[in-house]
Design a protein around this motif. Structure first.
Motif, PDB file in Angstrom:
ATOM      1  N   ALA A  58       0.815  -1.210   0.000  1.00 59.33           N
ATOM      2  CA  ALA A  58       0.000   0.000   0.000  1.00 59.33           C
ATOM      3  C   ALA A  58       0.848   1.260   0.000  1.00 59.33           C
ATOM      4  O   ALA A  58       1.948   1.296   0.558  1.00 59.33           O
ATOM      5  CB  ALA A  58      -0.928   0.008   1.217  1.00 59.33           C
ATOM      6  N   GLY A  59       0.305   2.282  -0.617  1.00 55.27           N
ATOM      7  CA  GLY A  59       0.843   3.632  -0.518  1.00 55.27           C
ATOM      8  C   GLY A  59      -0.261   4.564  -0.055  1.00 55.27           C
ATOM      9  O   GLY A  59      -1.412   4.421  -0.491  1.00 55.27           O
ATOM     10  N   ILE A  60       0.061   5.484   0.840  1.00 51.14           N
ATOM     11  CA  ILE A  60      -0.943   6.404   1.375  1.00 51.14           C
ATOM     12  C   ILE A  60      -0.606   7.832   0.964  1.00 51.14           C
ATOM     13  O   ILE A  60       0.524   8.291   1.155  1.00 51.14           O
ATOM     14  CB  ILE A  60      -1.022   6.305   2.915  1.00 51.14           C
ATOM     15  CG1 ILE A  60      -1.517   4.921   3.337  1.00 51.14           C
ATOM     16  CG2 ILE A  60      -1.964   7.381   3.470  1.00 51.14           C
ATOM     17  CD1 ILE A  60      -1.611   4.737   4.850  1.00 51.14           C
ATOM     18  N   LEU A  61      -1.601   8.529   0.426  1.00 57.14           N
ATOM     19  CA  LEU A  61      -1.500   9.948   0.152  1.00 57.14           C
ATOM     20  C   LEU A  61      -2.191  10.681   1.284  1.00 57.14           C
ATOM     21  O   LEU A  61      -3.401  10.532   1.487  1.00 57.14           O
ATOM     22  CB  LEU A  61      -2.154  10.283  -1.187  1.00 57.14           C
ATOM     23  CG  LEU A  61      -1.479   9.676  -2.428  1.00 57.14           C
ATOM     24  CD1 LEU A  61      -2.312   9.942  -3.676  1.00 57.14           C
ATOM     25  CD2 LEU A  61      -0.076  10.235  -2.602  1.00 57.14           C
ATOM     26  N   GLY A  62      -1.423  11.457   2.054  1.00 55.24           N
ATOM     27  CA  GLY A  62      -1.949  12.142   3.230  1.00 55.24           C
ATOM     28  C   GLY A  62      -1.317  11.598   4.487  1.00 55.24           C
ATOM     29  O   GLY A  62      -0.839  10.454   4.497  1.00 55.24           O
ATOM     30  N   GLY A  63      -1.311  12.414   5.535  1.00 58.71           N
ATOM     31  CA  GLY A  63      -0.626  11.982   6.746  1.00 58.71           C
ATOM     32  C   GLY A  63      -1.353  12.284   8.032  1.00 58.71           C
ATOM     33  O   GLY A  63      -0.757  12.246   9.108  1.00 58.71           O
ATOM     34  N   GLY A  64      -2.660  12.568   7.957  1.00 54.44           N
ATOM     35  CA  GLY A  64      -3.411  12.938   9.150  1.00 54.44           C
ATOM     36  C   GLY A  64      -4.059  11.755   9.850  1.00 54.44           C
ATOM     37  O   GLY A  64      -3.619  10.600   9.722  1.00 54.44           O
TER      38      GLY A  64
ATOM     39  N   MET B  95      -6.902  10.131   9.351  1.00 56.29           N
ATOM     40  CA  MET B  95      -7.404   9.023   8.532  1.00 56.29           C
ATOM     41  C   MET B  95      -6.262   8.179   7.968  1.00 56.29           C
ATOM     42  O   MET B  95      -6.419   6.971   7.786  1.00 56.29           O
ATOM     43  CB  MET B  95      -8.294   9.540   7.412  1.00 56.29           C
ATOM     44  CG  MET B  95      -9.638  10.075   7.875  1.00 56.29           C
ATOM     45  SD  MET B  95     -10.513   9.000   9.059  1.00 56.29           S
ATOM     46  CE  MET B  95     -10.579   7.450   8.189  1.00 56.29           C
ATOM     47  N   ALA B  96      -5.119   8.799   7.700  1.00 53.69           N
ATOM     48  CA  ALA B  96      -3.973   8.011   7.248  1.00 53.69           C
ATOM     49  C   ALA B  96      -3.558   7.001   8.310  1.00 53.69           C
ATOM     50  O   ALA B  96      -3.204   5.855   7.996  1.00 53.69           O
ATOM     51  CB  ALA B  96      -2.809   8.934   6.901  1.00 53.69           C
ATOM     52  N   ARG B  97      -3.626   7.405   9.569  1.00 53.80           N
ATOM     53  CA  ARG B  97      -3.279   6.479  10.654  1.00 53.80           C
ATOM     54  C   ARG B  97      -4.275   5.318  10.720  1.00 53.80           C
ATOM     55  O   ARG B  97      -3.889   4.167  10.943  1.00 53.80           O
ATOM     56  CB  ARG B  97      -3.223   7.220  11.994  1.00 53.80           C
ATOM     57  CG  ARG B  97      -2.136   8.275  12.062  1.00 53.80           C
ATOM     58  CD  ARG B  97      -1.875   8.727  13.489  1.00 53.80           C
ATOM     59  NE  ARG B  97      -3.041   9.336  14.122  1.00 53.80           N
ATOM     60  CZ  ARG B  97      -3.369  10.617  14.012  1.00 53.80           C
ATOM     61  NH1 ARG B  97      -2.629  11.427  13.262  1.00 53.80           N
ATOM     62  NH2 ARG B  97      -4.427  11.106  14.633  1.00 53.80           N
ATOM     63  N   VAL B  98      -5.545   5.631  10.532  1.00 58.50           N
ATOM     64  CA  VAL B  98      -6.563   4.584  10.560  1.00 58.50           C
ATOM     65  C   VAL B  98      -6.353   3.610   9.399  1.00 58.50           C
ATOM     66  O   VAL B  98      -6.429   2.385   9.571  1.00 58.50           O
ATOM     67  CB  VAL B  98      -7.971   5.213  10.505  1.00 58.50           C
ATOM     68  CG1 VAL B  98      -9.039   4.135  10.381  1.00 58.50           C
ATOM     69  CG2 VAL B  98      -8.232   6.063  11.751  1.00 58.50           C
ATOM     70  N   HIS B  99      -6.076   4.144   8.215  1.00 62.97           N
ATOM     71  CA  HIS B  99      -5.836   3.296   7.045  1.00 62.97           C
ATOM     72  C   HIS B  99      -4.600   2.433   7.260  1.00 62.97           C
ATOM     73  O   HIS B  99      -4.591   1.249   6.888  1.00 62.97           O
ATOM     74  CB  HIS B  99      -5.656   4.161   5.802  1.00 62.97           C
ATOM     75  CG  HIS B  99      -6.928   4.667   5.203  1.00 62.97           C
ATOM     76  ND1 HIS B  99      -7.371   4.298   3.963  1.00 62.97           N
ATOM     77  CD2 HIS B  99      -7.866   5.535   5.685  1.00 62.97           C
ATOM     78  CE1 HIS B  99      -8.520   4.911   3.692  1.00 62.97           C
ATOM     79  NE2 HIS B  99      -8.834   5.674   4.727  1.00 62.97           N
ATOM     80  N   ARG B 100      -3.534   3.019   7.819  1.00 61.77           N
ATOM     81  CA  ARG B 100      -2.316   2.248   8.073  1.00 61.77           C
ATOM     82  C   ARG B 100      -2.594   1.072   8.993  1.00 61.77           C
ATOM     83  O   ARG B 100      -2.178  -0.064   8.736  1.00 61.77           O
ATOM     84  CB  ARG B 100      -1.270   3.164   8.697  1.00 61.77           C
ATOM     85  CG  ARG B 100       0.088   2.515   9.065  1.00 61.77           C
ATOM     86  CD  ARG B 100       0.097   1.791  10.416  1.00 61.77           C
ATOM     87  NE  ARG B 100      -0.544   2.480  11.501  1.00 61.77           N
ATOM     88  CZ  ARG B 100       0.047   3.361  12.296  1.00 61.77           C
ATOM     89  NH1 ARG B 100       1.325   3.640  12.125  1.00 61.77           N
ATOM     90  NH2 ARG B 100      -0.623   3.942  13.282  1.00 61.77           N
ATOM     91  N   THR B 101      -3.291   1.333  10.104  1.00 64.26           N
ATOM     92  CA  THR B 101      -3.593   0.284  11.069  1.00 64.26           C
ATOM     93  C   THR B 101      -4.408  -0.831  10.422  1.00 64.26           C
ATOM     94  O   THR B 101      -4.130  -2.022  10.615  1.00 64.26           O
ATOM     95  CB  THR B 101      -4.348   0.874  12.262  1.00 64.26           C
ATOM     96  OG1 THR B 101      -3.531   1.874  12.885  1.00 64.26           O
ATOM     97  CG2 THR B 101      -4.688  -0.195  13.286  1.00 64.26           C
ATOM     98  N   ALA B 102      -5.413  -0.450   9.639  1.00 68.45           N
ATOM     99  CA  ALA B 102      -6.264  -1.448   8.993  1.00 68.45           C
ATOM    100  C   ALA B 102      -5.498  -2.233   7.932  1.00 68.45           C
ATOM    101  O   ALA B 102      -5.701  -3.446   7.768  1.00 68.45           O
ATOM    102  CB  ALA B 102      -7.481  -0.770   8.375  1.00 68.45           C
TER     103      ALA B 102
ATOM    104  N   GLY C 220      -2.916  -7.787   6.869  1.00 72.78           N
ATOM    105  CA  GLY C 220      -1.771  -8.516   6.354  1.00 72.78           C
ATOM    106  C   GLY C 220      -1.010  -7.792   5.268  1.00 72.78           C
ATOM    107  O   GLY C 220      -0.118  -8.372   4.633  1.00 72.78           O
ATOM    108  N   GLY C 221      -1.352  -6.521   5.032  1.00 74.69           N
ATOM    109  CA  GLY C 221      -0.676  -5.745   4.007  1.00 74.69           C
ATOM    110  C   GLY C 221       0.578  -5.078   4.533  1.00 74.69           C
ATOM    111  O   GLY C 221       0.888  -5.119   5.730  1.00 74.69           O
ATOM    112  N   GLU C 222       1.279  -4.418   3.631  1.00 70.23           N
ATOM    113  CA  GLU C 222       2.516  -3.719   3.964  1.00 70.23           C
ATOM    114  C   GLU C 222       2.406  -2.267   3.517  1.00 70.23           C
ATOM    115  O   GLU C 222       2.035  -2.003   2.368  1.00 70.23           O
ATOM    116  CB  GLU C 222       3.705  -4.379   3.263  1.00 70.23           C
ATOM    117  CG  GLU C 222       5.033  -3.652   3.473  1.00 70.23           C
ATOM    118  CD  GLU C 222       6.141  -4.205   2.613  1.00 70.23           C
ATOM    119  OE1 GLU C 222       7.264  -3.664   2.679  1.00 70.23           O
ATOM    120  OE2 GLU C 222       5.893  -5.169   1.849  1.00 70.23           O
TER     121      GLU C 222
END
Length: 369
Positions: A15-21, A23-30, A35-37
């Protein structure tokens, strides 16, 4: 719950995330839970991207969105940026042959949202929108009972989504201005969740609506505001059920009070997001409180229950369940209830109908799509 994609040849979903607030933390945790990276993060500046990558535990920071979208070692792009950027970034991600998870609203116009839905379908890519309240187990319990006919004929709805984070004139946010947040704030931000949940649970669409909006303060933090704080909507469903929806970001003491109450000819059901372990069931002879329990749950509810009864599940658990389904869809499955770009388009259509009605003194508007 994790998704094993090894049999597909995909290996670990990157995964790649655009944004760092937030919701980015929530997406990272999920993502990690599924099982993703998390491979890379990019924000509006290289320095911000570096800070976000460290905070989120990403393997690297990219200098900008283009670098992240072009990266060959990213399978899915998560868009957690201001609303006005969503459509362009999502379209570019699809063009780069990436799956996309885009925060709502998918786009600030129905036309752009429709284009994204069509583009994802044409390319055979997963496009998902985190309407994650679908993933509370007790929501699935309510839906199963509704679709099975337990409540009888749906007669009326009494629903709301109340917050207080914009209560004071000093409360400000990029969402308050249409240039960054889109023409609607309260409805597009939280009313969209409420309407998605209503239609998901009842299994039918809102056919027509009449809306009024209110902007309480002309300025916030010394800057002009051109989006609404409060929305009141009358709705009629395809079957003729009537309902009231109240959406407000100025309800003192209410932090994230999404409430769905459905009245049928034999039973009523009520779900409150701030009390996600419960489902109230009302009848003329008795009322009872059903507590989450995987041992007695409906199958679609049970599959989302990670822990035994009495061990509370909440918002992040719901988001984790959503992300597990996203990864399953990328691996070729068709998870029940996964909100896709089609649902993002539907939300944009409803938002435009609400704004059109409010601009015309609450005129009833038929929702076309």
């Amino acid at each position: 719950m994790t998704t094993d994609v090894s049999h597909t040849g995909l290996g670990t979903i990157r995964a790649g995330i655009l944004g760092g607030g937030f919701m980015a933390r929530v997406h990272r945790t999920a993502t990690c839970d599924a099982g993703g990276e998390l491979v890379a993060v990019a924000t509006s500046s290289p320095s911000g991207g570096s800070v976000a990558a460290r905070a989120l535990g990403a393997a690297r920071a990219e200098t900008d969105a283009d670098a992240l979208l072009d990266a060959p070692d990213i399978d899915v792009v998560h868009i957690c940026t201001p609303n006005a950027t969503h459509a362009d970034l999502a379209l570019r991600a699809l063009a780069a042959n990436k799956h996309v998870v885009c925060e709502k609203p998918l786009a600030t116009s129905a036309r752009d949202a429709k284009r994204l839905q069509e583009e994802a379908a044409e390319r055979g890519l997963v496009g998902a929108v985190p309407f994650i309240y679908r993933y509370h187990p007790m929501v699935r319990e309510a839906r199963a009972r509704m679709l099975r006919g337990d409540i009888g004929e749906l007669l009326s709805l009494d629903c709301s989504y109340l917050q207080d984070w914009m209560l004071l004139p000093s409360d400000d946010d990029w969402r308050a201005r249409s240039s960054s947040g889109g023409a609607s704030r309260a409805f597009a931000d939280i009313g969209s969740h409420l309407c998605d949940l209503i239609e998901f649970v009842i299994g039918q669409r809102i056919h027509a609506l009449s809306a009024r909006t209110r902007r309480v303060f002309p300025e916030r933090g010394g800057r002009a505001v051109d989006t609404e704080d409060i929305v009141a909507v009358l709705v009629e469903t395809e079957s003729g059920a009537l309902g009231t929806l109240l959406i407000s970001q100025m309800a003192p003491g209410r932090k994230n009070a999404l409430t769905l109450e459905l009245h049928g000819s034999t039973q009523s059901v009520r779900f409150e997001q701030e009390r996600p372990e419960e489902l109230w069931i009302g009848a003329r002879s008795e009322s009872r409180l059903l507590l989450r329990d995987p041992a007695t749950a409906e199958p679609d509810s049970g599959r989302l229950q990670r822990v035994p009864a009495g061990h509370a599940m909440g918002y992040q658990d719901a988001f984790n369940g959503f992300m597990a389904d996203v990864h399953a869809a990328i691996a070729g499955a068709e998870p029940e209830g996964l909100p896709t770009f089609a649902d993002g388009y539907r939300s944009a259509v409803l938002t435009e109908a609400v704004l059109a009605s409010a601009a015309d003194d609450g005129r009833w508007v038929e929702v076309s799509a």
